[in-house]
Design a protein around this motif. Sequence first.
Motif, PDB file in Angstrom:
ATOM      1  N   TYR A  20     -18.928   1.483   4.826  1.00  0.00           N
ATOM      2  CA  TYR A  20     -18.445   2.479   5.780  1.00  0.00           C
ATOM      3  C   TYR A  20     -19.317   3.737   5.779  1.00  0.00           C
ATOM      4  N   SER A  21     -20.572   3.577   5.475  1.00  0.00           N
ATOM      5  CA  SER A  21     -21.493   4.711   5.362  1.00  0.00           C
ATOM      6  C   SER A  21     -21.930   5.230   6.729  1.00  0.00           C
ATOM      7  N   VAL A  22     -22.636   6.337   6.720  1.00  0.00           N
ATOM      8  CA  VAL A  22     -23.209   6.901   7.944  1.00  0.00           C
ATOM      9  C   VAL A  22     -24.182   5.905   8.566  1.00  0.00           C
ATOM     10  N   ASP A  23     -24.905   5.171   7.721  1.00  0.00           N
ATOM     11  CA  ASP A  23     -25.835   4.151   8.234  1.00  0.00           C
ATOM     12  C   ASP A  23     -25.082   3.047   8.966  1.00  0.00           C
ATOM     13  N   ALA A  24     -23.911   2.666   8.463  1.00  0.00           N
ATOM     14  CA  ALA A  24     -23.103   1.645   9.133  1.00  0.00           C
ATOM     15  C   ALA A  24     -22.601   2.166  10.478  1.00  0.00           C
ATOM     16  N   ILE A  25     -22.194   3.420  10.522  1.00  0.00           N
ATOM     17  CA  ILE A  25     -21.773   4.021  11.788  1.00  0.00           C
ATOM     18  C   ILE A  25     -22.916   3.973  12.791  1.00  0.00           C
ATOM     19  N   ASN A  79     -12.919   8.425  11.910  1.00  0.00           N
ATOM     20  CA  ASN A  79     -14.204   8.911  11.431  1.00  0.00           C
ATOM     21  C   ASN A  79     -15.324   8.439  12.345  1.00  0.00           C
ATOM     22  N   PHE A  80     -15.287   7.166  12.752  1.00  0.00           N
ATOM     23  CA  PHE A  80     -16.300   6.632  13.662  1.00  0.00           C
ATOM     24  C   PHE A  80     -16.241   7.354  14.997  1.00  0.00           C
ATOM     25  N   LEU A  81     -15.055   7.506  15.561  1.00  0.00           N
ATOM     26  CA  LEU A  81     -14.922   8.158  16.863  1.00  0.00           C
ATOM     27  C   LEU A  81     -15.368   9.612  16.821  1.00  0.00           C
ATOM     28  N   SER A  82     -15.049  10.304  15.749  1.00  0.00           N
ATOM     29  CA  SER A  82     -15.484  11.696  15.655  1.00  0.00           C
ATOM     30  C   SER A  82     -16.995  11.778  15.466  1.00  0.00           C
ATOM     31  N   ALA A  83     -17.580  10.837  14.723  1.00  0.00           N
ATOM     32  CA  ALA A  83     -19.044  10.807  14.584  1.00  0.00           C
ATOM     33  C   ALA A  83     -19.692  10.525  15.929  1.00  0.00           C
ATOM     34  N   MET A  84     -19.099   9.634  16.711  1.00  0.00           N
ATOM     35  CA  MET A  84     -19.634   9.328  18.032  1.00  0.00           C
ATOM     36  C   MET A  84     -19.552  10.548  18.943  1.00  0.00           C
ATOM     37  N   SER A  85     -18.470  11.291  18.854  1.00  0.00           N
ATOM     38  CA  SER A  85     -18.339  12.473  19.703  1.00  0.00           C
ATOM     39  C   SER A  85     -19.369  13.521  19.312  1.00  0.00           C
ATOM     40  N   SER A  88     -22.679  12.336  20.792  1.00  0.00           N
ATOM     41  CA  SER A  88     -22.765  12.518  22.240  1.00  0.00           C
ATOM     42  C   SER A  88     -23.042  13.975  22.602  1.00  0.00           C
ATOM     43  N   LEU A  89     -22.754  14.872  21.670  1.00  0.00           N
ATOM     44  CA  LEU A  89     -23.039  16.285  21.901  1.00  0.00           C
ATOM     45  C   LEU A  89     -24.450  16.651  21.455  1.00  0.00           C
ATOM     46  N   GLY A  90     -25.189  15.657  20.965  1.00  0.00           N
ATOM     47  CA  GLY A  90     -26.565  15.891  20.559  1.00  0.00           C
ATOM     48  C   GLY A  90     -26.743  16.171  19.078  1.00  0.00           C
ATOM     49  N   SER A  91     -25.675  16.141  18.308  1.00  0.00           N
ATOM     50  CA  SER A  91     -25.780  16.378  16.879  1.00  0.00           C
ATOM     51  C   SER A  91     -26.011  15.047  16.170  1.00  0.00           C
ATOM     52  N   PRO A  92     -26.800  15.032  15.094  1.00  0.00           N
ATOM     53  CA  PRO A  92     -26.979  13.788  14.346  1.00  0.00           C
ATOM     54  C   PRO A  92     -25.683  13.396  13.656  1.00  0.00           C
ATOM     55  N   VAL A  93     -25.496  12.073  13.442  1.00  0.00           N
ATOM     56  CA  VAL A  93     -24.271  11.565  12.818  1.00  0.00           C
ATOM     57  C   VAL A  93     -24.062  12.178  11.445  1.00  0.00           C
ATOM     58  N   SER A  94     -25.149  12.448  10.719  1.00  0.00           N
ATOM     59  CA  SER A  94     -25.042  12.956   9.358  1.00  0.00           C
ATOM     60  C   SER A  94     -24.687  14.440   9.291  1.00  0.00           C
ATOM     61  N   GLU A  95     -24.706  15.137  10.435  1.00  0.00           N
ATOM     62  CA  GLU A  95     -24.421  16.568  10.437  1.00  0.00           C
ATOM     63  C   GLU A  95     -22.975  16.834  10.032  1.00  0.00           C
ATOM     64  N   LYS A  96     -22.756  17.959   9.380  1.00  0.00           N
ATOM     65  CA  LYS A  96     -21.415  18.312   8.925  1.00  0.00           C
ATOM     66  C   LYS A  96     -20.431  18.330  10.089  1.00  0.00           C
ATOM     67  N   SER A  97     -19.243  17.838   9.823  1.00  0.00           N
ATOM     68  CA  SER A  97     -18.226  17.730  10.865  1.00  0.00           C
ATOM     69  C   SER A  97     -17.702  19.094  11.290  1.00  0.00           C
ATOM     70  N   THR A  98     -17.083  19.129  12.458  1.00  0.00           N
ATOM     71  CA  THR A  98     -16.487  20.350  12.972  1.00  0.00           C
ATOM     72  C   THR A  98     -15.091  20.519  12.392  1.00  0.00           C
ATOM     73  N   ARG A  99     -14.517  21.693  12.559  1.00  0.00           N
ATOM     74  CA  ARG A  99     -13.156  21.932  12.067  1.00  0.00           C
ATOM     75  C   ARG A  99     -12.132  21.082  12.811  1.00  0.00           C
ATOM     76  N   VAL A 100     -12.367  20.851  14.095  1.00  0.00           N
ATOM     77  CA  VAL A 100     -11.452  20.009  14.868  1.00  0.00           C
ATOM     78  C   VAL A 100     -11.476  18.590  14.312  1.00  0.00           C
ATOM     79  N   GLU A 101     -12.667  18.072  14.068  1.00  0.00           N
ATOM     80  CA  GLU A 101     -12.799  16.728  13.501  1.00  0.00           C
ATOM     81  C   GLU A 101     -12.094  16.648  12.149  1.00  0.00           C
TER      82      GLU A 101
END
Length: 107
Positions: A20-25, A79-85, A88-101
């Motif tokens: 379930y890693s970032v690479d898998a996402i 986690n997958f859906l929030s990484a995808m969102s 889609s905003l142009g941030s890399p998957v590995s970037e720290k999540s937002t407070r909403v996420e």
Amino acid sequence: TNIGSILASVNPYKPIPGLYSVDAIDLYRQHRLGELPPHIFATANECYCCLWKRHDSQCVLISGESGAGKTESTKLLLNFLSAMSQTSLGSPVSEKSTRVEEAILES
């Protein structure tokens, strides 16, 4: 295993490194359902694609007995859906999540 768009999975009751890693996402976000081995991220990606590309409402039913991993599966899907969102905003998957996420995942 997949049965059409239905994912049947078994709780291994132990961690599987990298499953379930970032690479898998990143891997599953690049492929359609059925192109890679069955995975909850493949199901989540299919929902995401249907939601944004076809503008179809989506529902994911996670079922099982007590201790089967329903809560963990829900967290993985979110986690997958929030990484995808984020992607889609142009941030890399590995970037720290937002407070909403973080709030959604913690709920």
